[in-house]
Design a protein around this motif. Structure first.
Motif, mmCIF file in Angstrom:
data_model
loop_
_atom_site.group_PDB
_atom_site.id
_atom_site.type_symbol
_atom_site.label_atom_id
_atom_site.label_comp_id
_atom_site.label_asym_id
_atom_site.label_seq_id
_atom_site.Cartn_x
_atom_site.Cartn_y
_atom_site.Cartn_z
ATOM 1 N N ASP A 22 0.836 -1.206 0.000
ATOM 2 C CA ASP A 22 0.000 0.000 0.000
ATOM 3 C C ASP A 22 0.872 1.258 0.000
ATOM 4 O OD1 ASP A 22 -2.202 1.587 -0.012
ATOM 5 O OD2 ASP A 22 -2.962 0.960 1.941
ATOM 6 N N MET A 23 1.613 1.452 -1.070
ATOM 7 C CA MET A 23 2.610 2.520 -1.161
ATOM 8 C C MET A 23 2.054 3.926 -1.004
ATOM 9 S SD MET A 23 4.976 1.589 -4.299
ATOM 10 C CE MET A 23 5.157 -0.062 -4.812
ATOM 11 N N LEU A 24 0.799 4.115 -1.355
ATOM 12 C CA LEU A 24 0.227 5.456 -1.278
ATOM 13 C C LEU A 24 -0.197 5.814 0.141
ATOM 14 C CD1 LEU A 24 -1.843 5.470 -4.574
ATOM 15 C CD2 LEU A 24 0.447 6.382 -4.169
ATOM 16 N N ARG A 25 -0.095 4.862 1.054
ATOM 17 C CA ARG A 25 -0.451 5.127 2.453
ATOM 18 C C ARG A 25 0.692 4.818 3.420
ATOM 19 N NH1 ARG A 25 -6.558 2.828 3.204
ATOM 20 N NH2 ARG A 25 -7.324 3.481 1.192
ATOM 21 N N ASP A 26 1.655 4.037 2.978
ATOM 22 C CA ASP A 26 2.759 3.644 3.853
ATOM 23 C C ASP A 26 3.639 4.825 4.229
ATOM 24 O OD1 ASP A 26 2.053 0.989 3.852
ATOM 25 O OD2 ASP A 26 3.573 0.365 2.407
ATOM 26 N N ARG A 27 4.388 4.639 5.315
ATOM 27 C CA ARG A 27 5.402 5.630 5.671
ATOM 28 C C ARG A 27 6.379 5.707 4.497
ATOM 29 N NH1 ARG A 27 7.837 4.392 11.263
ATOM 30 N NH2 ARG A 27 5.603 4.244 11.560
ATOM 31 N N GLY A 28 6.704 6.886 4.069
ATOM 32 C CA GLY A 28 7.558 7.057 2.906
ATOM 33 C C GLY A 28 6.777 7.301 1.628
ATOM 34 N N LYS A 29 5.460 7.434 1.756
ATOM 35 C CA LYS A 29 4.596 7.618 0.584
ATOM 36 C C LYS A 29 4.945 8.868 -0.217
ATOM 37 C CE LYS A 29 1.224 9.871 3.465
ATOM 38 N NZ LYS A 29 0.427 9.436 4.563
ATOM 39 N N GLU A 30 5.595 9.839 0.419
ATOM 40 C CA GLU A 30 5.943 11.082 -0.275
ATOM 41 C C GLU A 30 6.804 10.796 -1.501
ATOM 42 O OE1 GLU A 30 6.491 10.519 3.019
ATOM 43 O OE2 GLU A 30 4.843 11.703 3.838
ATOM 44 N N LYS A 31 7.725 9.816 -1.374
ATOM 45 C CA LYS A 31 8.580 9.461 -2.513
ATOM 46 C C LYS A 31 7.747 8.959 -3.686
ATOM 47 C CE LYS A 31 11.013 6.776 0.175
ATOM 48 N NZ LYS A 31 11.963 5.755 0.649
ATOM 49 N N VAL A 32 6.698 8.219 -3.382
ATOM 50 C CA VAL A 32 5.830 7.670 -4.429
ATOM 51 C C VAL A 32 5.050 8.796 -5.097
ATOM 52 C CG1 VAL A 32 3.948 6.071 -4.932
ATOM 53 C CG2 VAL A 32 5.653 5.480 -3.189
ATOM 54 N N TYR A 33 4.480 9.690 -4.298
ATOM 55 C CA TYR A 33 3.739 10.824 -4.859
ATOM 56 C C TYR A 33 4.645 11.710 -5.707
ATOM 57 C CZ TYR A 33 -0.521 9.797 -2.263
ATOM 58 O OH TYR A 33 -1.666 9.207 -1.800
ATOM 59 N N GLN A 34 5.887 11.898 -5.274
ATOM 60 C CA GLN A 34 6.822 12.701 -6.070
ATOM 61 C C GLN A 34 7.119 12.027 -7.405
ATOM 62 O OE1 GLN A 34 10.055 13.147 -3.329
ATOM 63 N NE2 GLN A 34 9.048 14.797 -2.201
ATOM 64 N N ALA A 35 7.293 10.709 -7.387
ATOM 65 C CA ALA A 35 7.558 9.968 -8.623
ATOM 66 C C ALA A 35 6.355 10.050 -9.569
ATOM 67 C CB ALA A 35 7.887 8.512 -8.306
ATOM 68 N N ILE A 36 5.159 9.926 -9.019
ATOM 69 C CA ILE A 36 3.950 10.042 -9.845
ATOM 70 C C ILE A 36 3.854 11.442 -10.441
ATOM 71 C CG2 ILE A 36 1.422 10.078 -9.784
ATOM 72 C CD1 ILE A 36 1.624 7.844 -7.632
ATOM 73 N N SER A 37 4.121 12.445 -9.629
ATOM 74 C CA SER A 37 4.062 13.832 -10.101
ATOM 75 C C SER A 37 5.065 14.071 -11.231
ATOM 76 C CB SER A 37 4.331 14.779 -8.937
ATOM 77 O OG SER A 37 4.285 16.111 -9.370
ATOM 78 N N ARG A 38 6.284 13.550 -11.072
ATOM 79 C CA ARG A 38 7.295 13.705 -12.142
ATOM 80 C C ARG A 38 6.836 13.012 -13.422
ATOM 81 N NH1 ARG A 38 10.778 12.700 -7.811
ATOM 82 N NH2 ARG A 38 10.995 10.527 -8.464
#
Length: 76
Positions: A34-50
């Motif tokens: 559950d990457m969009l909710r796990d601790r560290g999710k900011e990295k995933v959101y940044q990758a999606i945004s890029r």
């Protein structure tokens, strides 16, 4: 932690069958399913945004007469 629900290899095989340039794979070995909710999710959101910025450049949206939508106000 390893994802016990989804096989990373199956995801890679699926992505390999899609048209070139349609998807990109980025691994987040420190995150689980559950990457969009796990601790560290900011990295995933940044990758999606890029990825979105690359796939849908601002100048392209502007030329099409589109604009960035404003998110709705939060209810209190």
């Amino acid at each position: 932690p390893a994802d016990r629900l989804i096989s990373p290899r199956a995801c890679e095989d699926f992505a390999a069958r899609l048209p070139k340039g349609l998807v990109s794979i980025q691994r987040f070995p420190s995150l689980a399913h559950d990457m969009l909710r796990d601790r560290g999710k900011e990295k995933v959101y940044q990758a999606i945004s890029r990825w979105l910025d690359k796939a849908f450049p601002a100048d392209l949206a502007h030329e099409a007469g589109q604009h960035t939508p404003t998110p709705p106000a939060r209810r209190r």
